[in-house]
Scaffold this active site. Structure first.
Site, PDB file in Angstrom:
ATOM      1  N   LYS A 108       0.863  -1.180   0.000  1.00 11.36           N
ATOM      2  CA  LYS A 108       0.000   0.000   0.000  1.00 11.36           C
ATOM      3  C   LYS A 108       0.897   1.227   0.000  1.00 11.36           C
ATOM      4  CE  LYS A 108      -3.539   2.450   2.552  1.00 11.36           C
ATOM      5  NZ  LYS A 108      -4.571   2.374   3.602  1.00 11.36           N
ATOM      6  N   ARG A 116     -10.443  10.226   2.228  1.00  4.48           N
ATOM      7  CA  ARG A 116     -10.264  10.879   3.534  1.00  4.48           C
ATOM      8  C   ARG A 116     -11.308  11.972   3.733  1.00  4.48           C
ATOM      9  NH1 ARG A 116      -3.607  11.006   3.521  1.00  4.48           N
ATOM     10  NH2 ARG A 116      -3.362   8.752   3.173  1.00  4.48           N
ATOM     11  N   LYS A 119      -2.088  -1.435  -3.915  1.00  8.47           N
ATOM     12  CA  LYS A 119      -2.985  -0.281  -3.888  1.00  8.47           C
ATOM     13  C   LYS A 119      -2.182   1.008  -3.961  1.00  8.47           C
ATOM     14  CE  LYS A 119      -6.011   2.001  -0.609  1.00  8.47           C
ATOM     15  NZ  LYS A 119      -6.484   2.034   0.747  1.00  8.47           N
ATOM     16  N   SER A 172     -10.127   5.976  -4.408  1.00  7.45           N
ATOM     17  CA  SER A 172     -11.046   7.110  -4.535  1.00  7.45           C
ATOM     18  C   SER A 172     -10.567   8.141  -5.554  1.00  7.45           C
ATOM     19  CB  SER A 172     -11.245   7.752  -3.166  1.00  7.45           C
ATOM     20  OG  SER A 172      -9.995   8.145  -2.606  1.00  7.45           O
ATOM     21  N   TYR A 184     -15.079   1.526  -6.762  1.00  6.81           N
ATOM     22  CA  TYR A 184     -16.322   2.273  -6.560  1.00  6.81           C
ATOM     23  C   TYR A 184     -17.201   2.185  -7.804  1.00  6.81           C
ATOM     24  CZ  TYR A 184     -13.547   3.935  -2.685  1.00  6.81           C
ATOM     25  OH  TYR A 184     -12.765   3.968  -1.558  1.00  6.81           O
TER      26      TYR A 184
HETATM   27  C1  PBG Z   1      -7.460   3.389   5.734  1.00 10.41           C
HETATM   28  C2  PBG Z   1      -7.694   3.291   4.279  1.00 10.41           C
HETATM   29  C3  PBG Z   1      -7.481   4.281   3.298  1.00 10.41           C
HETATM   30  C4  PBG Z   1      -7.993   3.779   2.112  1.00 10.41           C
HETATM   31  C5  PBG Z   1      -8.477   2.492   2.373  1.00 10.41           C
HETATM   32  N1  PBG Z   1      -8.255   2.200   3.730  1.00 10.41           N
HETATM   33  C6  PBG Z   1      -6.947   5.654   3.408  1.00 10.41           C
HETATM   34  C7  PBG Z   1      -5.565   5.885   3.802  1.00 10.41           C
HETATM   35  O1  PBG Z   1      -4.761   4.957   3.958  1.00 10.41           O
HETATM   36  O2  PBG Z   1      -5.226   7.042   4.018  1.00 10.41           O
HETATM   37  C8  PBG Z   1      -8.044   4.517   0.811  1.00 10.41           C
HETATM   38  C9  PBG Z   1      -9.090   4.086  -0.161  1.00 10.41           C
HETATM   39  C10 PBG Z   1      -9.389   5.050  -1.247  1.00 10.41           C
HETATM   40  O3  PBG Z   1      -8.739   6.091  -1.423  1.00 10.41           O
HETATM   41  O4  PBG Z   1     -10.343   4.758  -1.976  1.00 10.41           O
HETATM   42  N2  PBG Z   1      -6.239   3.005   6.210  1.00 10.41           N
END
Ligand code: PBG
Length: 334
Positions: free
Chosen positions: A202, A212, A255, A281, A320
Site C-alpha cells: 500500500k 479521507r 494499492k 477514490s 467504486y
Molecule cells: C485506511 C484506508 C485508506 C484507504 C483504504 N483504507 C486511506 C488511507 O490509507 O489514508 C483509501 C481508499 C481510497 O482512497 O479509496 N487506512
C-alpha cells in the site's frame, strides 16, 4: 491481389476482424464476480449523504446499506467492504472505538450477514477512522507512529469483526508484523476460518484524498510516509508481500491500482496466492470528473480501466465502479 499487396505472412489484424473473433481470442475476461464494492457507512437510521469529491458515492446508515446490498446482489456483486465514518465525539488518541464489539462496523457486519449470508463482507483494519490523530496507528507524544502498540489494537479489532461474522479482515495499516499477529489472535479465539486480505503493498498515495474527505479521516499532523510505501519502490513491494504471505495472508493487495500495474504484474508473477488491487477514490474521482466534463466516454473508461487491472494480473478488484460496471457487463452480454 492488389498492386499494393505486401505479401505478408503475418496479419495480426485477422484476429480482430469481427466482434465474435475478438471474443474468441480475448485473453482477459472481466467478470462481475471479480468485483468488490467499497461502501461508506455511518451511524443512525434512514440517512444518506453525498460525498462531494466522489460523485455518485454516499455515506449511508446500515438500513439504507441493506437496500443497496440487495441491489448489488441482484446485479451479481457479492462482495462489499464497509468503511465507517465515525463521529468526532467517539474518536480519541487510543482509537478505543475501533475495538468496540458493538461499534458501527461489527453492527453492520452482523446485519448484512444475517440478511445476506452469501454476500462476502470484508472489513478494514486500521485506526484512522477512530483515531483523533487521523493516523492508521497510535501516535506517540513525539509524533512517532507506534508499531507494536497499534498491532495489539488491530488484533482486538479483528476479533470483534470476526465475532460479528465477517468473512475477511483486511489490515490496511501497513504496520510491521500485523498479519502474523492477527492470524494468531484470530486462531486463538477459534476464528481459523476468518480470512485475511492483506493490504501488502500500500503506497503513500495522494490518490486517497477523496476517501479521507468521505470519512473525515485525514491525518491531523504529518503524513503516512513512515508506514505506507514510497511510490518510487517496486522491489520493496515484493518484500512486503513475501512477509505477508509467510505470516499467513490469504490474499495480498496492491494499492492504488492503475498507476501501479507494474507492481500488480510482478506480485502476480512471483506469488501463487490471489492478488487483489484497489482502484482508489482518486482514480474514481478523476474518471468521474473527466467524464462529467464530456472529455472521456464514461462507460468505456470504466470497463477499460478494470480490464487493464485484470490484464496486469489482479484477480479481485475493489472499485467504486462495481455497481456501474456490473450493469455495463450485463448490457454487453445481451
Ligand atoms: C485506511 C484506508 C485508506 C484507504 C483504504 N483504507 C486511506 C488511507 O490509507 O489514508 C483509501 C481508499 C481510497 O482512497 O479509496 N487506512
Amino acid at each position: 491481389m492488389s498492386d499494393f499487396s505486401l505479401n505478408l505472412t503475418h496479419r495480426p489484424r485477422r484476429n480482430r476482424k469481427s466482434a465474435t473473433v475478438r471474443d474468441l481470442v480475448r485473453e482477459t475476461e472481466l467478470s462481475v464476480k471479480d468485483l468488490v464494492y467499497p461502501v461508506f457507512i455511518m451511524e443512525g437510521k434512514g440517512k444518506e449523504e453525498p460525498i462531494s469529491s466522489m460523485p455518485g458515492m454516499t455515506r449511508k446508515t446500515v438500513d439504507k446499506l441493506l437496500l443497496e446490498v440487495q441491489e448489488l446482489a441482484d446485479l451479481g456483486v457479492k462482495a462489499i467492504a464497509p468503511f465507517p465514518a465515525i463521529a468526532d465525539a467517539k474518536k480519541n488518541p487510543k482509537a478505543t472505538e475501533a475495538m468496540n464489539p458493538d461499534g458501527l462496523v461489527p453492527e453492520c457486519v452482523r446485519r448484512v450477514k444475517e440478511k445476506f449470508p452469501d454476500v462476502v463482507v470484508m472489513t478494514d483494519l486500521a485506526l484512522d477512522p477512530f483515531n483523533s490523530d487521523g493516523h492508521d496507528g497510535i501516535v506517540s507524544p513525539s509524533g512517532e507512529i507506534l508499531n507494536d502498540e497499534t498491532v495489539d489494537i488491530l488484533c482486538k479489532m479483528g476479533i470483534a469483526h470476526a465475532r460479528a461474522g465477517v468473512d475477511f479482515v483486511c489490515p490496511s495499516d501497513m504496520m510491521d508484523g500485523r498479519i502474523g499477529a492477527i492470524r494468531k489472535a484470530l486462531d486463538s479465539e477459534g476464528f481459523e476460518n476468518t480470512s485475511i486480505m492483506a493490504y501488502s503493498a500500500k503506497y503513500a498515495s495522494a490518490f486517497y484524498g477523496p476517501f479521507r474527505d468521505a470519512l473525515q479521516s485525514a491525518p491531523k499532523a504529518g503524513d503516512k510516509k513512515t508506514y505506507q510505501m514510497d511510490p518510487a519502490n517496486r522491489r520493496e513491494a515484493l518484500y512486503e508481500v513475501s512477509l505477508d504471505v509467510d505470516e499467513g495472508a490469504d490474499i495480498v493487495m496492491v494499492k492504488p491500482a492503475c498507476y501501479y500495474l507494474d507492481v500488480v504484474r510482478e506480485v502476480a508473477d512471483n506469488f501463487d496466492i490471489p492478488v487483489a488491487t484497489y482502484q482508489v477514490s482518486g482514480e474514481y474521482a478523476m474518471l468521474c470528473a473527466a467524464a462529467g466534463n464530456g472529455w472521456l466516454d464514461r462507460d468505456r473508461v470504466v470497463l477499460e480501466s478494470l480490464t487493464a487491472i485484470r490484464r496486469a494480473g489482479a484477480k479481485m478488484i475493489w472499485t467504486y465502479f462495481a455497481k456501474e460496471a456490473a450493469k455495463l457487463l450485463r448490457a454487453a452480454d445481451r
